[in-house]
Scaffold this active site. Structure first.
Site, PDB file in Angstrom:
ATOM      1  N   TRP A 249       0.917  -1.021   0.008  1.00 34.25           N
ATOM      2  CA  TRP A 249      -0.154  -0.134  -0.012  1.00 34.25           C
ATOM      3  C   TRP A 249       0.909   1.281   0.030  1.00 34.25           C
ATOM      4  O   TRP A 249       2.015   1.311   0.515  1.00 34.25           O
ATOM      5  CB  TRP A 249      -0.834   0.080   1.110  1.00 34.25           C
ATOM      6  N   ASN A 250       0.441   2.227  -0.592  1.00 28.10           N
ATOM      7  CA  ASN A 250       1.163   3.282  -0.993  1.00 28.10           C
ATOM      8  C   ASN A 250       1.592   4.213   0.217  1.00 28.10           C
ATOM      9  O   ASN A 250       2.961   4.269   0.652  1.00 28.10           O
ATOM     10  CB  ASN A 250       0.271   4.319  -1.961  1.00 28.10           C
ATOM     11  N   TRP A 251       0.757   4.693   1.088  1.00 30.47           N
ATOM     12  CA  TRP A 251       1.100   5.431   2.173  1.00 30.47           C
ATOM     13  C   TRP A 251       1.740   4.772   3.317  1.00 30.47           C
ATOM     14  O   TRP A 251       2.501   5.063   4.067  1.00 30.47           O
ATOM     15  CB  TRP A 251       0.146   6.687   2.506  1.00 30.47           C
TER      16      TRP A 251
ATOM     17  N   GLN B  47      -2.999   7.480  -3.418  1.00 32.78           N
ATOM     18  CA  GLN B  47      -3.163   7.574  -1.938  1.00 32.78           C
ATOM     19  C   GLN B  47      -2.497   8.967  -1.699  1.00 32.78           C
ATOM     20  O   GLN B  47      -1.528   9.420  -2.402  1.00 32.78           O
ATOM     21  CB  GLN B  47      -2.782   6.385  -1.164  1.00 32.78           C
TER      22      GLN B  47
ATOM     23  N   GLY C 109      -7.410   7.423   1.775  1.00 34.07           N
ATOM     24  CA  GLY C 109      -6.764   6.708   2.677  1.00 34.07           C
ATOM     25  C   GLY C 109      -7.856   6.597   4.089  1.00 34.07           C
ATOM     26  O   GLY C 109      -7.225   5.984   5.160  1.00 34.07           O
TER      27      GLY C 109
ATOM     28  N   ASP D 288     -10.953   5.740   4.446  1.00 35.22           N
ATOM     29  CA  ASP D 288     -12.073   5.057   3.772  1.00 35.22           C
ATOM     30  C   ASP D 288     -13.651   5.222   4.070  1.00 35.22           C
ATOM     31  O   ASP D 288     -14.182   5.734   2.961  1.00 35.22           O
ATOM     32  CB  ASP D 288     -11.841   3.295   3.838  1.00 35.22           C
TER      33      ASP D 288
ATOM     34  N   ARG E 136     -15.546  -2.632  10.586  1.00 35.79           N
ATOM     35  CA  ARG E 136     -15.165  -2.206   9.055  1.00 35.79           C
ATOM     36  C   ARG E 136     -16.185  -1.590   8.560  1.00 35.79           C
ATOM     37  O   ARG E 136     -17.536  -1.505   8.830  1.00 35.79           O
ATOM     38  CB  ARG E 136     -15.072  -3.736   8.188  1.00 35.79           C
TER      39      ARG E 136
ATOM     40  N   TYR F 167     -13.420   2.224  12.299  1.00 31.66           N
ATOM     41  CA  TYR F 167     -12.445   2.666  11.280  1.00 31.66           C
ATOM     42  C   TYR F 167     -12.292   4.061  11.286  1.00 31.66           C
ATOM     43  O   TYR F 167     -11.625   4.543  12.151  1.00 31.66           O
ATOM     44  CB  TYR F 167     -13.016   2.003   9.936  1.00 31.66           C
ATOM     45  N   TRP F 168     -12.526   4.877  10.197  1.00 31.80           N
ATOM     46  CA  TRP F 168     -12.415   6.151  10.015  1.00 31.80           C
ATOM     47  C   TRP F 168     -13.620   7.251  10.765  1.00 31.80           C
ATOM     48  O   TRP F 168     -13.642   8.436  10.300  1.00 31.80           O
ATOM     49  CB  TRP F 168     -12.058   6.602   8.918  1.00 31.80           C
TER      50      TRP F 168
ATOM     51  N   GLU G 274      -3.730  -1.952  14.391  1.00 33.74           N
ATOM     52  CA  GLU G 274      -4.271  -0.827  13.143  1.00 33.74           C
ATOM     53  C   GLU G 274      -4.775   0.409  13.818  1.00 33.74           C
ATOM     54  O   GLU G 274      -4.081   1.484  13.431  1.00 33.74           O
ATOM     55  CB  GLU G 274      -5.339  -1.378  12.240  1.00 33.74           C
TER      56      GLU G 274
HETATM   57  C1  GLC Z   1      -7.369   0.685   4.916  1.00 32.36           C
HETATM   58  C2  GLC Z   1      -6.836   2.240   5.245  1.00 32.36           C
HETATM   59  C3  GLC Z   1      -5.904   2.817   4.332  1.00 32.36           C
HETATM   60  C4  GLC Z   1      -4.455   2.101   4.533  1.00 32.36           C
HETATM   61  C5  GLC Z   1      -5.178   0.553   4.136  1.00 32.36           C
HETATM   62  C6  GLC Z   1      -3.985  -0.386   4.081  1.00 32.36           C
HETATM   63  O1  GLC Z   1      -7.869   0.880   3.612  1.00 32.36           O
HETATM   64  O2  GLC Z   1      -7.984   2.981   5.311  1.00 32.36           O
HETATM   65  O3  GLC Z   1      -5.633   4.113   4.833  1.00 32.36           O
HETATM   66  O4  GLC Z   1      -3.534   2.532   3.438  1.00 32.36           O
HETATM   67  O5  GLC Z   1      -6.035  -0.022   4.863  1.00 32.36           O
HETATM   68  O6  GLC Z   1      -3.233  -0.386   5.729  1.00 32.36           O
END
Ligand code: GLC
Length: 423
Positions: free
Chosen positions: A43-45, A111, A168, A170, A203, A350-351, A393
Site C-alpha cells: 500500500w502506498n502511504w 493515496q 486513505g 475509507d 469495518r 475505522y475512520w 491498526e
Molecule cells: C485501509 C486504510 C488505508 C490503508 C490501508 C492499508 O484501507 O483506510 O488508509 O492504507 O487500509 O493499511
C-alpha cells in the site's frame, strides 16, 4: 490519562525490538505489507511510513521501500494506492477487478503522497548515503505532484479524491454526501474478504462497500483514462488529507531539491497555488478545515483528524489548536478520526472515530513545528496507547482498546520513528 504506565527502560527496548520484528516479518522482499492476511500487498502511504521505521535500523532498506513503490508509477505520473506484486486470493478487490495496465498490476487510484516528505526525511537521516537515491527519485516525485495538480484539483484550487480509498480514510463521514448520490444497484455479486479477517463491526458497511466497488467498475469501464474519468464524475470530494500532505510534500521537495542542485523549476509556483487553494478548505460556518463535495459545494461539517493536518502543511492556523484541545478533552486516547461530539462518531468503526497512530504523527509533528505544546501531548498519548495496547491498526479513542488488524506495519514504524522516542 495513564502517564503512570509509561514504559520502563527494559519495556522500552522490548517494544523497540517488537516494532522492528513487525517490520521484518511484514517485509515481502523490497516492500512491506501493512499486515499479513487483511492487507497482503504493498500500500502506498503505508510504505512511506514503513520506510521511516526501517530508517531507524536499515537506511538502505528504507530507500528500497520507496523505490519499489515508484516502480509501479504510471506514465501519467500517478503512483497507485496498491501494488499487487504477487497474487493473493485472500484479498478483494484484487488486480482483475481493477483491470489496470501499469508497469506492475495495481489499483487505479492513488493515496496521499506522504512519500514525497518521507523521502526527504531519509535524505536528512544520512545525506551522503541518500543523495543519489533521492536524486534518482526526484523527477518521479515531481511527476506525481504534477499529476495531482492536473487531475485532482477543483475549480477553487483544492485537491480532491475520486474514491474514498484514495484519501486513505475509507469510511470517513467526509464522503457521505457524495456516496449518497451513487446508486449501486448494477454492482453485481462480489465477496468481501476483509470481514473474514476482522470483525464486521469495525469495518465499513455493505452500503459503503457497494459504492466502493461501483466506483471501481465505472473507472475500469472508462479504461482508467484520467480525462474520461473526469467527465461527469459522480464522486469528487475536496480532501484536507490529500491537499495538506501534497502541500507538505512539495515544500519538502523544493527544499531538498535546491540543496542538491536539482531542477526545481516551477515548484515554488505550484506551492503558492496549493497555499492559495488551502483556503477553500476552510469551512467558515464551522470554523475549521473540512472537506466538501465538489459537485454541489456541500460541506461535510466534520472535524476529523485530517482537519489537523494543516500544520503538517506548514500553515500556522492557531484556531485549529483550540479545536484540537476540545477533541483531546473529549477523547483520552485521541486524536479521534471524528470528533466525539459529532453525532456520526462511532468509536470502533475505522475512520468514523478511532485513533490512528500515523495520523497522530503528522498532526503531532506539525503542531510542534508550529510551536504548539499540544504536539508533544499528541505524541505522549500515542506512546501510551501503543505501549498499553500494542502495534495494532487503530484504537478506540475513548478506552484505548485495540482494534482492526494486528502486528501493523505503520503503527510499528510510527513507534520507532516518533512515538516511542525518548524525550
Ligand atoms: C485501509 C486504510 C488505508 C490503508 C490501508 C492499508 O484501507 O483506510 O488508509 O492504507 O487500509 O493499511
Amino acid at each position: 490519562m495513564m502517564t503512570d504506565t509509561l514504559p520502563t527502560d527494559a519495556a522500552q527496548s522490548d517494544r523497540n525490538e517488537a516494532a522492528r520484528a513487525i517490520l521484518i516479518a511484514n517485509d515481502r522482499g523490497g516492500y512491506t505489507v501493512p499486515t499479513a492476511g487483511l492487507y497482503p500487498y504493498q500500500w502506498n502511504w503505508d510504505s512511506a511510513f514503513a520506510s521511516l521505521g526501517f530508517a531507524e535500523f536499515d537506511i538502505s532498506r528504507a530507500w528500497q521501500e520507496i523505490e519499489t513503490l515508484f516502480s509501479g508509477q504510471w506514465d501519467s505520473g500517478m503512483v497507485p494506492h496498491i501494488l499487487f506484486h504477487k497474487p493473493d486470493p485472500g484479498y478483494f478487490p484484487g488486480p482483475d477487478v481493477w483491470g489496470c495496465a501499469g508497469p506492475i498490476p495495481s489499483s487505479g487510484i492513488t493515496q496521499p503522497p506522504v512519500a514525497l516528505s518521507f523521502a526527504t526525511r531519509l535524505l536528512r537521516a544520512d545525506p551522503e548515503f541518500g543523495k543519489d537515491r533521492f536524486a534518482a527519485l526526484f523527477s518521479k516525485m515531481r511527476a506525481w505532484g504534477e499529476w495531482f495538480l492536473k487531475w485532482r484539483r477543483d475549480e477553487k484550487g483544492a485537491i480532491f479524491v475520486v474514491h474514498p480509498w484514495e484519501s486513505g480514510r475509507d469510511n470517513a463521514p467526509d464522503w457521505d454526501d457524495a456516496m449518497s448520490g451513487i446508486d449501486p444497484q448494477d454492482v453485481g455479486f462480489y465477496e468481501r474478504r476483509d470481514t473474514q479477517h476482522v470483525d464486521a463491526s469495525m469495518r465499513p458497511t455493505k452500503y459503503d462497500y457497494d459504492r466502493y466497488i461501483w466506483l471501481v467498475q465505472r473507472a475500469k469501464r472508462l479504461g482508467w483514462d484520467d480525462a474520461a474519468m473526469a467527465e461527469d464524475n459522480p464522486f469528487r470530494v475536496a480532501d484536507p488529507t490529500m491537499h495538506f500532505i501534497l502541500l507538505r510534500g512539495m515544500r519538502d521537495l523544493l527544499a531538498a531539491g535546491e540543496e542538491l542542485g536539482l531542477d526545481t523549476d516551477g515548484l515554488a509556483g505550484q506551492i503558492a497555488e496549493l497555499e492559495a487553494g488551502a483556503e477553500s478548505l476552510w469551512n467558515p460556518g464551522m470554523g475549521f478545515y473540512d472537506s466538501y463535495n465538489c459537485n454541489n459545494g456541500i460541506w461535510s461539517n466534520a472535524l476529523t483528524n485530517a482537519s489537523f493536518l494543516c500544520w503538517f502543511a506548514g500553515l500556522s492556523s492557531p484556531h485549529m489548536e483550540t479545536h484540537l484541545q476540545r477533541v483531546l478533552d473529549a477523547a483520552p486516547y485521541g486524536v479521534p478520526s471524528l470528533a466525539p461530539f459529532d453525532p456520526r462518531f462511532d468509536a470502533k468503526r475505522y475512520w468514523r472515530g478511532p485513533t490512528w497512530g500515523m495520523m497522530n504523527m503528522m498532526i503531532g509533528e506539525g503542531a510542534t513545528e508550529q510551536g504548539f505544546a499540544l504536539g508533544e501531548e499528541v505524541r505522549k498519548r500515542t506512546r501510551e496507547v501503543i505501549s498499553k495496547y500494542g502495534f495494532v491498526e487503530y484504537f478506540d479513542p475513548m478506552t484505548g482498546e485495540a482494534a482492526g488488524g494486528k502486528a501493523f506495519t505503520w503503527t510499528a514504524a510510527v513507534w520507532l520513528a516518533w512515538a516511542g522516542k525518548e524525550g
